[in-house]
Design a protein around this motif. Structure first.
Motif, PDB file in Angstrom:
ATOM      1  N   PHE A  36       0.828  -1.203   0.000  1.00 51.08           N
ATOM      2  CA  PHE A  36       0.000   0.000   0.000  1.00 51.08           C
ATOM      3  C   PHE A  36       0.864   1.254   0.000  1.00 51.08           C
ATOM      4  N   TYR A  40       0.750   4.083  -2.920  1.00 43.60           N
ATOM      5  CA  TYR A  40       0.504   5.515  -2.726  1.00 43.60           C
ATOM      6  C   TYR A  40       1.664   6.342  -3.289  1.00 43.60           C
ATOM      7  N   PRO A  82      -5.265   3.738  -3.802  1.00 44.48           N
ATOM      8  CA  PRO A  82      -6.037   2.602  -3.277  1.00 44.48           C
ATOM      9  C   PRO A  82      -7.425   2.977  -2.785  1.00 44.48           C
ATOM     10  N   HIS A  83      -7.538   4.161  -2.122  1.00 44.49           N
ATOM     11  CA  HIS A  83      -8.859   4.514  -1.592  1.00 44.49           C
ATOM     12  C   HIS A  83      -9.842   4.823  -2.730  1.00 44.49           C
ATOM     13  N   GLN A  84      -9.350   5.315  -3.876  1.00 47.30           N
ATOM     14  CA  GLN A  84     -10.241   5.536  -5.021  1.00 47.30           C
ATOM     15  C   GLN A  84     -10.772   4.207  -5.556  1.00 47.30           C
ATOM     16  N   ALA A  86     -11.043   1.502  -3.779  1.00 48.95           N
ATOM     17  CA  ALA A  86     -11.953   0.965  -2.759  1.00 48.95           C
ATOM     18  C   ALA A  86     -13.343   1.582  -2.899  1.00 48.95           C
ATOM     19  N   VAL A  87     -13.397   2.886  -3.169  1.00 46.99           N
ATOM     20  CA  VAL A  87     -14.703   3.549  -3.361  1.00 46.99           C
ATOM     21  C   VAL A  87     -15.413   2.977  -4.590  1.00 46.99           C
ATOM     22  N   ASP A  90     -16.744  -0.440  -3.738  1.00 46.71           N
ATOM     23  CA  ASP A  90     -17.934  -0.326  -2.893  1.00 46.71           C
ATOM     24  C   ASP A  90     -19.148   0.069  -3.731  1.00 46.71           C
TER      25      ASP A  90
END
Length: 308
Positions: A36, A40, A82-84, A86-87, A90
């Motif tokens: 991770f 990033y 990574p959070h993009q 993950a969104v 979801d």
């Protein structure tokens, strides 16, 4: 004799760090953490030139912190954070009905259906070829080299030809993709089973012949049980590459559904977040399929009385 000699001190209990890294969870968590971090860092590094070019064209003063923040929130990044992803996962998995054509669950099922069909066909073909190669010397000399040579041709070259040929004779949809999966997965099954069927010790085979065992009895009582561990080792590889075959089979067809179709649409419109979400879904599917095969292996070996 001293008290310490009569009652030697117990070995020091392992610390919490040793206990954490004694199993698989600790090392796996460390690897995931570093992946991770690298992801990033790669997001900032790859997206920065595009952002800096935009700042300069708009004559905007920028700072490093702003560059980092903007690189994590680009609509069409070179490498999404990574959070993009993950969104997007979801939204595509939990935020839509499984029957929706915009749901990743729907696309995953389409790919999974051709994967499983191709895997079953490839497994049957691999076992049949292996049995023939082991028992017929002519097949051993003539067929095995062709089986090996078949895998030297890139699947990306064969897949369009299979799609076109089968399309001309009326086979479209699931069958062509399953055949491409079968083409990839029969090879490890064949090689693994040939090795497994030949694994019994010659002394064991001689012993069975002294008991007047025929070829069928030698096969079912000796060769087949000996080959089961080899078979499952091959099946774990085969199920994963069956998935790859199904995804590759969706690319040249312009399919409207499936993980491959999702990747294709994402590449057409530069939706890298969608591409990465589909890739991670495919990776999760492969992991689950291999884990399921591992569970089946444990169950079968336990029923056969093999101690793990």
């Amino acid at each position: 004799m001293t008290t310490e000699a009569l009652n030697p001190p117990h070995a020091a209990a392992p610390g919490w760090l040793s206990r954490v890294f004694a199993g698989r969870g600790g090392p796996l968590a460390v690897v995931v953490f570093f992946l991770f971090v690298l992801w990033y860092l790669g997001t900032v590094w790859l997206n920065a030139p595009l952002l800096i070019d935009g700042y300069e064209r708009r004559d905007v003063d920028w700072s490093f912190s702003q560059l980092v923040e903007d690189s994590m929130a680009m609509e069409r990044p070179i490498l999404p954070a990574p959070h993009q992803v993950a969104v997007e996962l979801d939204k595509s998995i939990l935020g839509r009905k499984v029957t929706s054509k915009r749901s990743l669950v729907y696309h995953a099922w389409v790919t999974l259906s051709s994967t499983l069909l191709g895997f079953v066909m490839g497994t049957v073909l691999g076992i049949v070829l292996a049995v023939g190669i082991v028992h017929v010397k002519t097949l051993d000399r003539s067929l095995l080299p062709w089986v090996i040579a078949s895998q030297t041709i890139p699947i990306l070259a064969i897949a369009p030809m299979i799609i076109v040929v089968l399309g001309n004779i009326g086979f479209t949809g699931l069958v062509p993709k399953a055949l491409i999966s079968m083409y990839l997965c029969f090879f490890p099954v064949t090689i693994g089973m040939v090795k497994g069927l030949r694994s019994p010790d010659p002394l064991q085979q001689d012993l069975m012949r002294t008991y007047s065992a025929n070829t069928n009895q030698v096969f079912w009582k000796l060769r087949w049980p000996s080959s089961v561990p080899f078979l499952f080792a091959s099946l774990k590889v085969a199920i994963a590459i069956s998935l790859v075959g199904a995804i590759v089979g969706e690319l040249p067809t312009g399919a409207q559904a499936g993980i491959g179709a999702r990747l294709l649409v994402g590449s057409y419109y530069g939706q890298t977040v969608q591409i990465w979400a589909a890739l991670l879904t495919a990776a999760a599917m492969a992991g689950l399929l291999v884990a399921a095969m591992g569970g089946l292996e444990k169950l079968v070996l336990k029923r056969m009385g093999v101690q793990g």
